[in-house]
Design a protein around this motif. Structure first.
Motif, PDB file in Angstrom:
ATOM      1  N   ASN A   2       0.816  -1.207   0.000  1.00 19.39           N
ATOM      2  CA  ASN A   2       0.000   0.000   0.000  1.00 19.39           C
ATOM      3  C   ASN A   2       0.853   1.262   0.000  1.00 19.39           C
ATOM      4  O   ASN A   2       0.548   2.235  -0.691  1.00 19.39           O
ATOM      5  CB  ASN A   2      -0.926   0.015   1.225  1.00 19.39           C
ATOM      6  CG  ASN A   2      -2.010  -1.039   1.124  1.00 19.39           C
ATOM      7  OD1 ASN A   2      -2.555  -1.271   0.061  1.00 19.39           O
ATOM      8  ND2 ASN A   2      -2.322  -1.673   2.245  1.00 19.39           N
ATOM      9  N   GLN A   3       1.924   1.247   0.776  1.00 20.26           N
ATOM     10  CA  GLN A   3       2.808   2.401   0.843  1.00 20.26           C
ATOM     11  C   GLN A   3       3.457   2.672  -0.502  1.00 20.26           C
ATOM     12  O   GLN A   3       3.648   3.840  -0.885  1.00 20.26           O
ATOM     13  CB  GLN A   3       3.871   2.190   1.921  1.00 20.26           C
ATOM     14  CG  GLN A   3       3.312   2.181   3.344  1.00 20.26           C
ATOM     15  CD  GLN A   3       4.394   1.984   4.384  1.00 20.26           C
ATOM     16  OE1 GLN A   3       5.541   1.671   4.058  1.00 20.26           O
ATOM     17  NE2 GLN A   3       4.029   2.155   5.651  1.00 20.26           N
ATOM     18  N   GLU A  42      -7.967  -5.946   5.538  1.00 16.54           N
ATOM     19  CA  GLU A  42      -7.088  -4.975   6.188  1.00 16.54           C
ATOM     20  C   GLU A  42      -6.265  -4.210   5.160  1.00 16.54           C
ATOM     21  O   GLU A  42      -6.103  -2.983   5.266  1.00 16.54           O
ATOM     22  CB  GLU A  42      -6.166  -5.698   7.171  1.00 16.54           C
ATOM     23  CG  GLU A  42      -5.244  -4.772   7.939  1.00 16.54           C
ATOM     24  CD  GLU A  42      -4.361  -5.518   8.919  1.00 16.54           C
ATOM     25  OE1 GLU A  42      -3.244  -5.037   9.204  1.00 16.54           O
ATOM     26  OE2 GLU A  42      -4.795  -6.586   9.409  1.00 16.54           O
ATOM     27  N   CYS A  43      -5.772  -4.929   4.145  1.00 17.00           N
ATOM     28  CA  CYS A  43      -4.958  -4.281   3.107  1.00 17.00           C
ATOM     29  C   CYS A  43      -5.776  -3.307   2.273  1.00 17.00           C
ATOM     30  O   CYS A  43      -5.325  -2.214   1.945  1.00 17.00           O
ATOM     31  CB  CYS A  43      -4.323  -5.344   2.216  1.00 17.00           C
ATOM     32  SG  CYS A  43      -2.960  -6.230   3.009  1.00 17.00           S
ATOM     33  N   ASN A  45      -8.497  -1.771   3.247  1.00 10.55           N
ATOM     34  CA  ASN A  45      -8.797  -0.625   4.102  1.00 10.55           C
ATOM     35  C   ASN A  45      -7.612   0.332   4.172  1.00 10.55           C
ATOM     36  O   ASN A  45      -7.775   1.558   4.112  1.00 10.55           O
ATOM     37  CB  ASN A  45      -9.163  -1.092   5.511  1.00 10.55           C
ATOM     38  CG  ASN A  45     -10.643  -1.342   5.678  1.00 10.55           C
ATOM     39  OD1 ASN A  45     -11.469  -0.553   5.228  1.00 10.55           O
ATOM     40  ND2 ASN A  45     -10.990  -2.438   6.334  1.00 10.55           N
ATOM     41  N   GLU A  46      -6.419  -0.217   4.293  1.00  5.94           N
ATOM     42  CA  GLU A  46      -5.211   0.614   4.346  1.00  5.94           C
ATOM     43  C   GLU A  46      -5.016   1.372   3.031  1.00  5.94           C
ATOM     44  O   GLU A  46      -4.629   2.546   3.029  1.00  5.94           O
ATOM     45  CB  GLU A  46      -3.990  -0.251   4.642  1.00  5.94           C
ATOM     46  CG  GLU A  46      -3.921  -0.762   6.067  1.00  5.94           C
ATOM     47  CD  GLU A  46      -2.701  -1.639   6.298  1.00  5.94           C
ATOM     48  OE1 GLU A  46      -1.944  -1.872   5.320  1.00  5.94           O
ATOM     49  OE2 GLU A  46      -2.495  -2.090   7.441  1.00  5.94           O
ATOM     50  N   SER A  49      -7.733   4.146   2.825  1.00  5.51           N
ATOM     51  CA  SER A  49      -7.401   5.195   3.793  1.00  5.51           C
ATOM     52  C   SER A  49      -6.169   5.973   3.347  1.00  5.51           C
ATOM     53  O   SER A  49      -6.087   7.195   3.557  1.00  5.51           O
ATOM     54  CB  SER A  49      -7.186   4.587   5.180  1.00  5.51           C
ATOM     55  OG  SER A  49      -8.383   3.995   5.656  1.00  5.51           O
TER      56      SER A  49
END
Length: 268
Positions: A2-3, A42-43, A45-46, A49
């Motif tokens: 994600n980053q 979770e991924c 959502n990250e 966001s």
């Protein structure tokens, strides 16, 4: 992962206050997440966001969640009808209540941010008109992001250009079906779409090379992200349609773009 996506978007010039239209194919992304034994929800959502943080409260996110069931007379439920344009938009529909769905039953978007309520309150009967989300994209010069998607598969904005020019190979066609709104109230509604004349044999073309002078691109690992400005895309597409017979937009088999014969198709 994600980053890296957010860092890549930042490197392309995305920042606070931007309006992003995001077309994506998350297949490779999901495979990488599974292989790394990470939680997919979770991924996602990250990732979402991270996009929200990137554009900030002054920005707006638009994820296409188009569905063509309404064209076939099937009912549309704004709360639950899934789209056919990518798993990420459908995931947002089911998992992110901070997003709102726009109202059109064929060409809707999951939206968040400064202009989310403005987009959700649009009552456009026409799919690609001036007062649709596509018209908003042009007015605000939204940035179109293509994540692991060839441009031709994600640049629905082309149809806004076609309708703005009133291209002679398309005409307005109404579609009617049951519509269930956000309160669960059902009604019969009719919406209009600027459709192609099926007597004209054609295939969408739009190679990525066509956009080479206006596209920004960044690659990392097995992923790529491309960026187009809405107004640059409008100018490029309109010029090809008006001055080049639309040869970079469609491969016509039994037709040549003839602007003098526009009224026949427009009024069918």
């Amino acid at each position: 992962m994600n980053q890296r996506v957010i860092k890549a978007l930042s490197a392309l010039g995305i920042g606070k206050g931007d309006i992003l239209y995001i077309a994506s194919d998350i297949t490779s992304f999901a495979i990488e997440v599974v292989n790394a034994k990470q939680d997919i929800n979770e991924c996602f959502n990250e990732l979402i966001s991270g996009l929200q943080n990137l554009v900030g409260d002054s920005g707006t996110l638009m994820f296409p969640i188009y569905s063509w069931d309404f064209n076939k007379g099937k009912s549309f439920d704004i709360r639950y009808t899934v789209g056919g344009t990518g798993a990420l938009s459908n995931w947002i529909l089911k998992n992110r209540p901070d997003f709102i769905r726009t109202a059109h039953p064929i060409y809707s978007f999951m939206v968040w941010g400064k202009d989310a309520n403005t987009l959700a309150s649009m009552n456009n009967i026409d799919s690609f008109g001036q007062f649709s989300p596509f018209g908003y994209m042009y007015k605000c010069d939204a940035k179109m992001i293509f994540f692991n998607v060839p441009i031709r598969r994600g640049v629905t904005f082309t149809h806004y250009v076609e309708e703005s020019l009133q291209v002679p190979y398309r005409y307005f066609k109404p579609f009617s079906a049951k519509y269930i709104d956000s309160n669960g109230i059902e009604s019969n509604r009719t919406y209009v779409m600027y459709v192609r004349d099926m007597n004209i044999k054609s295939k969408e073309y739009m190679p990525d090379s066509f956009y080479k002078d206006i596209v920004k691109e960044i690659k990392f690992d097995s992923f790529y992200i491309k960026l187009l400005g809405s107004r640059d895309t409008f100018r490029l597409t309109a010029d090809d349609l008006l001055n080049n017979g639309g040869k970079n937009i469609y491969k016509f088999e039994n037709y040549e773009l003839d602007w003098s014969n526009k009224s026949y198709y427009k009024n069918r």
